[in-house]
Design a protein around this motif. Structure first.
Motif, short mmCIF file in Angstrom:
data_model
loop_
_atom_site.label_atom_id
_atom_site.label_comp_id
_atom_site.label_asym_id
_atom_site.label_seq_id
_atom_site.Cartn_x
_atom_site.Cartn_y
_atom_site.Cartn_z
N VAL A 190 0.84 -1.21 0.00
CA VAL A 190 0.00 0.00 0.00
C VAL A 190 0.87 1.25 0.00
O VAL A 190 0.39 2.35 -0.25
N ASN A 191 2.16 1.05 0.29
CA ASN A 191 3.10 2.16 0.33
C ASN A 191 4.45 1.63 -0.12
O ASN A 191 4.94 0.63 0.42
N GLU A 192 5.06 2.27 -1.09
CA GLU A 192 6.34 1.79 -1.63
C GLU A 192 7.44 1.77 -0.57
O GLU A 192 8.38 0.97 -0.66
N THR A 193 7.33 2.64 0.46
CA THR A 193 8.36 2.64 1.51
C THR A 193 8.33 1.34 2.31
O THR A 193 9.33 0.98 2.94
N HIS A 194 7.20 0.62 2.27
CA HIS A 194 7.12 -0.64 3.01
C HIS A 194 8.04 -1.70 2.40
O HIS A 194 8.38 -2.69 3.07
N LYS A 195 8.44 -1.49 1.14
CA LYS A 195 9.38 -2.42 0.51
C LYS A 195 10.69 -2.44 1.29
O LYS A 195 11.33 -3.48 1.42
N LEU A 196 11.06 -1.27 1.84
CA LEU A 196 12.29 -1.18 2.63
C LEU A 196 12.16 -2.00 3.90
O LEU A 196 13.15 -2.58 4.38
N VAL A 197 10.95 -2.07 4.45
CA VAL A 197 10.72 -2.87 5.67
C VAL A 197 10.95 -4.34 5.37
O VAL A 197 11.67 -5.04 6.08
N PHE A 198 10.33 -4.84 4.28
CA PHE A 198 10.44 -6.26 3.95
C PHE A 198 11.86 -6.66 3.51
O PHE A 198 12.19 -7.83 3.53
N GLU A 199 12.67 -5.66 3.14
CA GLU A 199 14.05 -5.94 2.74
C GLU A 199 15.04 -5.74 3.89
O GLU A 199 16.21 -6.07 3.75
N SER A 200 14.56 -5.23 5.02
CA SER A 200 15.46 -4.90 6.13
C SER A 200 15.97 -6.15 6.84
O SER A 200 15.30 -7.19 6.89
N ALA A 201 17.15 -6.04 7.42
CA ALA A 201 17.75 -7.16 8.16
C ALA A 201 16.91 -7.50 9.40
O ALA A 201 16.78 -8.68 9.75
N GLU A 202 16.36 -6.48 10.05
CA GLU A 202 15.55 -6.72 11.25
C GLU A 202 14.31 -7.54 10.92
O GLU A 202 13.95 -8.46 11.66
N TYR A 203 13.67 -7.22 9.79
CA TYR A 203 12.48 -7.95 9.37
C TYR A 203 12.83 -9.41 9.08
O TYR A 203 12.15 -10.34 9.53
N CYS A 215 2.91 -7.99 17.65
CA CYS A 215 3.15 -6.89 16.70
C CYS A 215 4.50 -6.26 17.04
O CYS A 215 4.71 -5.82 18.18
N TYR A 216 5.40 -6.21 16.06
CA TYR A 216 6.76 -5.72 16.31
C TYR A 216 6.95 -4.31 15.74
O TYR A 216 6.44 -3.99 14.67
N ARG A 217 7.71 -3.52 16.48
CA ARG A 217 8.03 -2.16 16.06
C ARG A 217 9.42 -2.17 15.43
O ARG A 217 10.39 -2.59 16.06
N LEU A 218 9.53 -1.73 14.18
CA LEU A 218 10.80 -1.71 13.48
C LEU A 218 11.17 -0.28 13.09
O LEU A 218 10.31 0.48 12.64
N GLU A 219 12.44 0.05 13.26
CA GLU A 219 12.96 1.36 12.83
C GLU A 219 13.75 1.16 11.55
O GLU A 219 14.78 0.48 11.55
N VAL A 220 13.26 1.71 10.44
CA VAL A 220 13.93 1.58 9.15
C VAL A 220 14.09 2.97 8.54
O VAL A 220 13.10 3.69 8.34
N ASP A 221 15.34 3.35 8.28
CA ASP A 221 15.63 4.68 7.72
C ASP A 221 14.99 5.79 8.55
O ASP A 221 14.32 6.70 8.03
N ASP A 222 15.15 5.70 9.88
CA ASP A 222 14.67 6.72 10.82
C ASP A 222 13.15 6.88 10.84
O ASP A 222 12.63 7.91 11.24
N LYS A 223 12.44 5.86 10.39
CA LYS A 223 10.99 5.90 10.44
C LYS A 223 10.47 4.63 11.11
O LYS A 223 11.06 3.55 10.97
N THR A 224 9.38 4.77 11.85
CA THR A 224 8.83 3.64 12.62
C THR A 224 7.75 2.92 11.82
O THR A 224 6.86 3.56 11.25
N TYR A 225 7.86 1.59 11.77
CA TYR A 225 6.85 0.76 11.14
C TYR A 225 6.45 -0.35 12.12
O TYR A 225 7.17 -0.65 13.07
N PHE A 226 5.29 -0.94 11.86
CA PHE A 226 4.81 -2.03 12.70
C PHE A 226 4.58 -3.26 11.83
O PHE A 226 3.97 -3.18 10.76
#
Length: 538
Positions: A190-203, A215-226
């Motif tokens: 739903v948001n192209e920035t979420h691609k960075l979440v799915f590619e992140s090492a933490e994810y 539900c996990y809180r992830l910090e990717v490129d200085d932005k918070t995602y869940f």
């Protein structure tokens, strides 16, 4: 399960929407998301221990006016009972909030709010429940709309991938679905920035550790995602669903995701059944090619065009064999593994056209390819899937034919694959090109004189096996497979060494060739190898 959000207000929502003018938040700012089920007045010393949790307390401090020291334990006691927040009338019975109380509130994320001395409790309580009633009605409307849209996904003639798009739009979260080997099989962002979440090492770390449910809180490129991970509810190809959003995933969204995953699984299972039906058609075409030498050029041209084989540099065959290593074979385990291998092939070759057939416990696949390196990558993927469905009693082996020019060479690929099966006791993966012995023996199948000797020798062993229910041909093959080592051969056949010795003596008696001479060894080895090459073992 009813959503917690539908029955509560956050402390922040109470302060912004519930008749709270001129308040001061002096401590516990980290608790503004605490959920409030009720708003009550507390003016008794023991009252905190009577509560159930989730209360927004209103107090003037009357209960503690004669015991100032009691204020020092209020926050700790309230935290233990799960109180959401405490609002105190300013300078009524407490002239100043103690510093120790402020520090405790910050530590436990329990908001302390100062109210003007003229605050009217009943106005605030009435306003609180009015807002809560509105939230509940809004939730019910949202839940009803969501249920209706989920129901439409069940009955609409959507494909499984389209279901994921629908669920993603309904919940406003990005979704990725994985199979049991963690290969992505469907997704919607739903948001192209979420691609960075799915590619992140933490994810990926959370995914590898199977961190489901929370539900996990992830910090990717200085932005918070869940992010939240779900197990899929069926035994289909899909196994895991992962959702990512900019806000914490609510229970209403979670409910939709869980129901949606069920719908996706049903659709995916239906599509898989349809694909397995198509495999039967492919098997029919393959058998037609293998058993008919006069199909004509138009037939092959049509198949090549339909299967897009003319876009690749060549074609190759792959045989996958399942063998039960136990003394007493459990056929249902082998059949179960074969069905799983069909599912793997159906998944891996989803976008690759192929031909397929089977012989006993072997599945043979023919497909177009650019290089042998492509085959190596394919084998690596298949082995990764098999590792997820490991059965210690079932041994899986692979045989690979030579590369050929076109679909017209399917019979040659098939013969190569069948020949590699002769060596599957030694190796996990056997390439036809590596079998120098076979290259020497293979031309003998067209030699009439040798074929006569071969038939005379093999027929006497075959007749004996059929008449007495023995396994002389199999015994001879295993004897040569294990380099004439008596113990290894006996172990592989699950028989005693003396039984093996008896069988070998019987072979010598029946054929007239002895295993103690070079001539006898040569004839019997050539006979048994040719037997498996020309397919008498089928």
């Amino acid at each position: 399960m009813q959503d917690l959000v539908s029955n509560t207000l956050s402390v922040g929502e109470v302060l912004n929407n519930v008749n709270f003018e001129r308040y001061q938040l002096i401590a516990g700012k980290g608790g503004l998301n605490n959920r409030c089920r009720h708003m009550i007045i507390l003016e008794t010393p023991e009252g905190i221990e009577w509560l159930q949790g989730g209360e927004f307390l209103l107090t003037s401090g009357f209960a503690f006016k004669d015991n100032p020291e009691a204020w020092k334990t209020v926050i700790v006691r309230a935290h233990k009972m799960g109180i959401a927040a405490i609002a105190i009338k300013e300078k009524r019975y407490l002239s100043k909030i103690p510093q120790e109380m402020i520090e405790q509130a910050d530590k436990y994320n329990l908001p302390i709010i100062l109210l003007p001395i003229d605050s009217i409790y009943t106005d605030k309580i009435a306003s609180f429940y009015e807002a809560l009633f509105y939230i509940k009605n809004e939730y019910l409307v949202q839940a009803k709309n969501m249920d209706e849209r989920l129901l439409n996904l069940v009955f609409d003639k959507n494909k499984a991938d389209e279901v994921i798009v629908g669920i993603s739009g309904l919940t406003n979260v990005s979704i990725v679905v994985y199979d049991e080997a963690f290969f992505e099989i469907s997704s919607c962002l739903v948001n192209e920035t979420h691609k960075l979440v799915f590619e992140s090492a933490e994810y990926k770390d959370l995914l590898n550790k199977r961190k489901f449910g929370k539900c996990y809180r992830l910090e990717v490129d200085d932005k918070t995602y869940f992010v939240k991970y779900f197990l899929m509810p069926s035994d289909g190809v899909a196994s895991y669903m992962c959702a990512a959003g900019d806000m914490e995933i609510s229970i209403l969204q979670e409910k939709a995701l869980q129901y949606g995953s069920m719908i996706f699984s049903l659709k995916e299972k239906k599509e898989e059944r349809q694909s397995l039906k198509e495999i039967k058609l492919k098997r029919s075409i393959t058998e037609l090619i293998l058993n008919n030498a006069n199909l004509g050029e138009d037939f092959y041209n049509s198949i090549e065009y339909d299967y897009s084989w003319n876009s690749k540099k060549g074609a190759i065959g792959l045989v996958i064999t399942s063998e039960d290593t136990r003394k007493f074979s459990v056929n249902k385990d082998v059949q179960k593994m074969k069905q799983y291998i069909y599912r793997i092939i159906n998944r891996i070759f989803e976008k690759i056209e192929y031909l397929i057939t089977e012989r006993q416990n072997s599945i043979i696949v023919f497909f177009a390819i650019d290089s042998i390196e492509d085959m190596d990558r394919l084998l690596k993927t298949i082995k990764l899937y098999l590792k997820k469905n490991y059965n210690k009693n079932i041994r899986i082996t692979f045989g690979i034919s030579r590369m050929y020019e076109s679909i017209r060479d399917v019979l040659e690929m098939y013969n190569d694959c069948m020949i590699t099966r002769m060596f599957d006791k030694k190796y996990e993966i056997t390439y036809y090109d590596s079998l120098d012995t076979v290259k020497l023996v293979y031309p003998l199948k067209d030699d009439k004189q040798f074929t006569e000797y071969y038939k005379k020798t093999i027929d006497v062993l075959s007749d004996y096996d059929k008449k007495y229910g023995r396994e002389l041909i199999k015994t001879l093959k295993y004897y040569f497979d294990y380099n004439m080592n008596m113990k290894d051969t006996a172990d592989s056949l699950f028989i005693h060494v003396e039984t093996l010795r008896y069988r070998l003596n019987k072979i010598e008696q029946l054929t007239g060739y002895t295993l103690d001479t070079s001539d006898g060894l040569l004839v019997l080895q050539l006979t048994i190898k040719l037997h498996f090459i020309i397919g008498d073992n089928e």
